[in-house]
Design an enzyme around this catalytic site. Structure first.
Site, PDB file in Angstrom:
ATOM      1  N   CYS A 100     -26.101 -22.536 -21.365  1.00  0.00           N
ATOM      2  CA  CYS A 100     -27.535 -22.275 -21.279  1.00  0.00           C
ATOM      3  C   CYS A 100     -27.836 -20.773 -21.133  1.00  0.00           C
ATOM      4  O   CYS A 100     -27.738 -20.060 -22.107  1.00  0.00           O
ATOM      5  CB  CYS A 100     -28.151 -23.130 -20.172  1.00  0.00           C
ATOM      6  SG  CYS A 100     -29.901 -23.405 -20.407  1.00  0.00           S
ATOM      7  N   HIS A 183     -26.011 -28.448 -20.063  1.00  0.00           N
ATOM      8  CA  HIS A 183     -25.280 -28.135 -18.826  1.00  0.00           C
ATOM      9  C   HIS A 183     -24.196 -29.159 -18.498  1.00  0.00           C
ATOM     10  O   HIS A 183     -24.407 -30.023 -17.631  1.00  0.00           O
ATOM     11  CB  HIS A 183     -26.251 -28.102 -17.639  1.00  0.00           C
ATOM     12  CG  HIS A 183     -27.184 -26.939 -17.645  1.00  0.00           C
ATOM     13  ND1 HIS A 183     -26.862 -25.712 -17.111  1.00  0.00           N
ATOM     14  CD2 HIS A 183     -28.435 -26.822 -18.133  1.00  0.00           C
ATOM     15  CE1 HIS A 183     -27.870 -24.886 -17.257  1.00  0.00           C
ATOM     16  NE2 HIS A 183     -28.842 -25.531 -17.883  1.00  0.00           N
ATOM     17  N   GLU A 185     -21.820 -28.829 -16.645  1.00  0.00           N
ATOM     18  CA  GLU A 185     -21.415 -28.657 -15.237  1.00  0.00           C
ATOM     19  C   GLU A 185     -22.279 -29.478 -14.282  1.00  0.00           C
ATOM     20  O   GLU A 185     -21.972 -29.587 -13.103  1.00  0.00           O
ATOM     21  CB  GLU A 185     -21.434 -27.168 -14.853  1.00  0.00           C
ATOM     22  CG  GLU A 185     -22.811 -26.511 -14.709  1.00  0.00           C
ATOM     23  CD  GLU A 185     -23.473 -26.143 -16.036  1.00  0.00           C
ATOM     24  OE1 GLU A 185     -23.020 -26.614 -17.102  1.00  0.00           O
ATOM     25  OE2 GLU A 185     -24.462 -25.390 -15.991  1.00  0.00           O
TER      26      GLU A 185
HETATM   27  N1  GLN Z   1     -34.572 -20.606 -19.409  1.00  0.00           N
HETATM   28  C1  GLN Z   1     -33.437 -19.877 -18.927  1.00  0.00           C
HETATM   29  C2  GLN Z   1     -33.336 -18.513 -19.572  1.00  0.00           C
HETATM   30  O1  GLN Z   1     -34.051 -18.226 -20.466  1.00  0.00           O
HETATM   31  C3  GLN Z   1     -32.152 -20.639 -19.165  1.00  0.00           C
HETATM   32  C4  GLN Z   1     -32.194 -21.917 -18.397  1.00  0.00           C
HETATM   33  C5  GLN Z   1     -30.888 -22.422 -17.932  1.00  0.00           C
HETATM   34  O2  GLN Z   1     -29.857 -21.740 -17.898  1.00  0.00           O
HETATM   35  N2  GLN Z   1     -30.938 -23.635 -17.469  1.00  0.00           N
HETATM   36  O3  GLN Z   1     -32.523 -17.737 -19.163  1.00  0.00           O
END
Ligand code: GLN
Length: 203
Positions: A100, A183, A185
């Site tokens: 992410c 995710h 994790e």
């Molecule tokens: N929205 C976050 C970003 O732009 C990422 C979200 C996440 O890691 N769950 O960094």
């Protein structure tokens, strides 16, 4: 504990959750907060969280260029952390996994040849879970948790799509770098970490 030394960039985000998965794989995670910490590790996880925060703190701590250097420099005698099934020709590079915000940072560092849009999975629908088909893991679906996830709009040369959701890549690999917009994790399924870091399950 296993002999593999996998670091987690530990300045912000879901560090503890990644650490818990590594422990299930019998790896003692090493928290990375300073440039010299990179010398201790053979692979690295960049966690989810807020990519701007991780970037700003990494900059403050002088970690940006050591991080780029670690990811892109082949090291002699580097024990490959990658399993047979995912080993690359260039296995002297350390294995990297970004989730992410970690994916966003890898793109920002110019290390992934993809185009992304942050927070593109919808504002009102900030978070959702869906069963994903991840062919490298076999037929059993993987629970995908998306939290204000980035959308991968385009993948360029050298990027392999390992899984898609509704026609959009959500799990990719470019040589030694793996990245997911969801995710793994945060769920009770260690198969993706296991695939990437190549260790046998505890039992
Ligand atoms: N929205 C976050 C970003 O732009 C990422 C979200 C996440 O890691 N769950 O960094």
């Amino acid at each position: 504990m296993g002999g593999k030394k996998i670091g987690i960039l530990a300045i912000h985000g879901d560090v503890a959750e990644h650490a818990a998965v590594l422990r299930k794989l019998k790896i003692e995670p090493i928290e990375i907060r300073a440039a010299e910490d990179f010398e201790k590790i053979e692979g690295l996880i960049i966690p989810g969280g807020e990519s701007t925060t991780i970037y700003d703190l990494a900059k403050t701590y002088g970690l940006i260029s050591p991080l780029r250097k670690f990811i892109t420099t082949p090291r002699k005698n580097l024990p490959t952390t990658c399993s047979e099934s995912c080993r690359t020709a260039n296995h002297q590079l350390p294995t990297i996994f970004g989730t992410c915000a970690g994916l966003i940072l890898l793109v920002k560092f110019g290390l992934l040849n993809v185009e992304i849009e942050r927070n593109a999975y919808g504002r009102q629908l900030d978070s959702f879970e869906v069963n994903l088909n991840v062919p490298i893991l076999g037929s059993r679906k993987f629970p995908g948790v998306f939290i204000r996830a980035p959308k991968i709009l385009r993948v360029g040369k050298g990027v392999e799509t390992l899984a898609e959701f509704e026609g959009t890549p959500i799990f990719i690999r470019q040589r030694n770098i793996f990245a997911a917009s969801f995710h793994p994790e945060l769920v009770n399924d260690i198969r993706i970490h296991k695939f990437i870091f190549g260790l046998k399950s505890p039992r």
